[in-house]
Design an enzyme around this catalytic site. Sequence first.
Site, PDB file in Angstrom:
ATOM      1  N   GLN A 131     -10.051  -3.879  -3.254  1.00 25.00           N
ATOM      2  CA  GLN A 131     -11.339  -3.397  -2.762  1.00 25.00           C
ATOM      3  C   GLN A 131     -12.431  -3.651  -3.791  1.00 25.00           C
ATOM      4  O   GLN A 131     -13.517  -4.132  -3.459  1.00 25.00           O
ATOM      5  CB  GLN A 131     -11.255  -1.896  -2.455  1.00 25.00           C
ATOM      6  CG  GLN A 131     -12.562  -1.292  -1.972  1.00 25.00           C
ATOM      7  CD  GLN A 131     -12.973  -1.797  -0.600  1.00 25.00           C
ATOM      8  OE1 GLN A 131     -12.198  -1.715   0.356  1.00 25.00           O
ATOM      9  NE2 GLN A 131     -14.185  -2.321  -0.478  1.00 25.00           N
ATOM     10  N   HIS A 136      -7.423   0.858  -6.376  1.00 22.92           N
ATOM     11  CA  HIS A 136      -7.600  -0.032  -5.220  1.00 22.92           C
ATOM     12  C   HIS A 136      -8.259  -1.321  -5.704  1.00 22.92           C
ATOM     13  O   HIS A 136      -9.426  -1.590  -5.418  1.00 22.92           O
ATOM     14  CB  HIS A 136      -8.459   0.688  -4.162  1.00 22.92           C
ATOM     15  CG  HIS A 136      -8.372   0.094  -2.792  1.00 22.92           C
ATOM     16  ND1 HIS A 136      -7.596  -1.011  -2.488  1.00 22.92           N
ATOM     17  CD2 HIS A 136      -8.989   0.452  -1.623  1.00 22.92           C
ATOM     18  CE1 HIS A 136      -7.740  -1.295  -1.192  1.00 22.92           C
ATOM     19  NE2 HIS A 136      -8.571  -0.426  -0.655  1.00 22.92           N
ATOM     20  N   ARG A 188     -13.541  -8.524   1.679  1.00 25.12           N
ATOM     21  CA  ARG A 188     -12.115  -8.250   1.427  1.00 25.12           C
ATOM     22  C   ARG A 188     -11.306  -9.513   1.731  1.00 25.12           C
ATOM     23  O   ARG A 188     -10.394  -9.877   0.997  1.00 25.12           O
ATOM     24  CB  ARG A 188     -11.613  -7.102   2.328  1.00 25.12           C
ATOM     25  CG  ARG A 188     -12.203  -5.739   2.047  1.00 25.12           C
ATOM     26  CD  ARG A 188     -11.757  -5.187   0.707  1.00 25.12           C
ATOM     27  NE  ARG A 188     -10.307  -5.104   0.582  1.00 25.12           N
ATOM     28  CZ  ARG A 188      -9.542  -4.120   1.072  1.00 25.12           C
ATOM     29  NH1 ARG A 188     -10.104  -3.100   1.675  1.00 25.12           N
ATOM     30  NH2 ARG A 188      -8.221  -4.121   0.918  1.00 25.12           N
ATOM     31  N   CYS A 216     -16.308   1.756   0.658  1.00 23.39           N
ATOM     32  CA  CYS A 216     -15.094   0.975   0.944  1.00 23.39           C
ATOM     33  C   CYS A 216     -14.661   1.110   2.389  1.00 23.39           C
ATOM     34  O   CYS A 216     -13.952   0.251   2.898  1.00 23.39           O
ATOM     35  CB  CYS A 216     -13.983   1.396   0.003  1.00 23.39           C
ATOM     36  SG  CYS A 216     -13.607   3.154   0.082  1.00 23.39           S
ATOM     37  N   ARG A 262       0.879  -1.178   0.000  1.00 26.18           N
ATOM     38  CA  ARG A 262       0.000   0.000   0.000  1.00 26.18           C
ATOM     39  C   ARG A 262       0.906   1.214   0.000  1.00 26.18           C
ATOM     40  O   ARG A 262       1.710   1.394   0.930  1.00 26.18           O
ATOM     41  CB  ARG A 262      -0.909  -0.003   1.224  1.00 26.18           C
ATOM     42  CG  ARG A 262      -1.541   1.358   1.492  1.00 26.18           C
ATOM     43  CD  ARG A 262      -2.657   1.317   2.495  1.00 26.18           C
ATOM     44  NE  ARG A 262      -3.831   0.645   1.950  1.00 26.18           N
ATOM     45  CZ  ARG A 262      -5.044   0.717   2.473  1.00 26.18           C
ATOM     46  NH1 ARG A 262      -5.253   1.419   3.562  1.00 26.18           N
ATOM     47  NH2 ARG A 262      -6.051   0.087   1.915  1.00 26.18           N
ATOM     48  N   ASP A 321     -17.225   7.342  -1.536  1.00 26.62           N
ATOM     49  CA  ASP A 321     -15.957   7.241  -0.798  1.00 26.62           C
ATOM     50  C   ASP A 321     -15.671   8.617  -0.192  1.00 26.62           C
ATOM     51  O   ASP A 321     -16.311   9.619  -0.554  1.00 26.62           O
ATOM     52  CB  ASP A 321     -14.841   6.806  -1.770  1.00 26.62           C
ATOM     53  CG  ASP A 321     -13.485   6.600  -1.080  1.00 26.62           C
ATOM     54  OD1 ASP A 321     -13.455   6.438   0.153  1.00 26.62           O
ATOM     55  OD2 ASP A 321     -12.453   6.608  -1.793  1.00 26.62           O
TER      56      ASP A 321
HETATM   57  N1  NVA Z   1      -9.896   6.895  -1.313  1.00 28.19           N
HETATM   58  C1  NVA Z   1      -9.538   6.395   0.005  1.00 28.19           C
HETATM   59  C2  NVA Z   1      -9.814   4.931   0.087  1.00 28.19           C
HETATM   60  C3  NVA Z   1      -9.515   4.303   1.418  1.00 28.19           C
HETATM   61  C4  NVA Z   1      -9.746   2.838   1.437  1.00 28.19           C
HETATM   62  C5  NVA Z   1      -8.088   6.711   0.282  1.00 28.19           C
HETATM   63  O1  NVA Z   1      -7.258   6.542  -0.616  1.00 28.19           O
HETATM   64  O2  NVA Z   1      -7.781   7.148   1.392  1.00 28.19           O
HETATM   65  N1   CP Z   2     -11.141  -0.030   2.487  1.00 31.16           N
HETATM   66  C1   CP Z   2      -9.868  -0.133   2.927  1.00 31.16           C
HETATM   67  O1   CP Z   2      -8.934  -0.379   2.151  1.00 31.16           O
HETATM   68  O2   CP Z   2      -9.732  -0.008   4.265  1.00 31.16           O
HETATM   69  P1   CP Z   2      -8.359   0.197   5.079  1.00 31.16           P
HETATM   70  O3   CP Z   2      -7.805   1.527   4.673  1.00 31.16           O
HETATM   71  O4   CP Z   2      -8.768   0.118   6.513  1.00 31.16           O
HETATM   72  O5   CP Z   2      -7.423  -0.916   4.697  1.00 31.16           O
END
Ligand code: NVA
Ligand code: CP
Length: 303
Positions: free
Chosen positions: A132, A129, A288, A260, A102, A220
Amino acid sequence: MNHLLKLLDLSREEIIEILNLADQLKYETKNGIEHKVLEGKTLGMIFQKSSTRTRVSFETGMYQLGGQALFLSNRDLQIGRGEPVQDTARVLSRYLDGIMIRTFEQKEVEDLAEYGSIPIINGLTDFCHPCQVLADLMTIREHKGRLDGLKLCYIGDGNNMANSLIVGGLKVGMEVATACPDDYRPDKQVLEFAKEYGDKYTLTSDILAAVKDADVVYTDVWTSMGEEAETKKRKIAFAGYQVNDEVMAAAKPDAMVQHCLPAHREEEITAKVFEEHADEIFDEAENRLHAQKAVMVKLMGGK
Ligand code: NVA
Ligand code: CP
């Protein structure tokens, strides 16, 4: 399929195969049937951003598959002190059987795959993502019995979630409508891809037009990880881009809601709509685990 870097790389068939395997693994998990097909294998999990779901579902999933997972924070890794990703990839390939990462830049994930010699899984970048969205598609199919022909409406920031939903949704035969402010549109590469699908994809800033007759309403956060300095500006830009009763009234009467998570109540979604659709949203969070187990089995061996 050697990696999961972005959904753009996957065929419709590969996506459906992952969803089918995810359904099977979910069934087995719920019925106490063991599937330790990754015994003796180790997944490294590199996190340059926070996580609840991704970390816990990958770690638990790997355990259920008979393997182990290592949590590697950039605060501890040399990568956080500037060791090049090319070297990190080659070193970690000598110890591990797969890496979940990540991070911010998509290029870092692509570089890991290029320089390493083990499967790389994208656990979120600024661009996409994919894990997800595999869980989202699994959840939608579970609730609606199909994907083909359904209308998915995404309301909000044209961010990593929007990018992956557009690609994943279109690939599996859904109609995808996105309502985003003009300055926050999805990525150009994704819009270019969506062109191939003609009127199956629409981009507008008119929320009620986008959500009309939708089977699935998705939203989101307005401010993603790494964008915190823009929070104030974004609150102004996204005012009105909210999933609320008025928006839900324009969707199909049996429309489901997906998020998400984490969610910001009374920003992108009202607490009322969130709670009315909490079962669907937490099924999505649960999935997930199952979807990522399917990805790991496909990429790291086993059945
Ligand atoms: N768009 C959000 C998704 C989190 C799962 C982010 O990147 O923070
Ligand atoms: N939706 C998601 O990826 O959650 P986290 O940021 O908690 O991993």
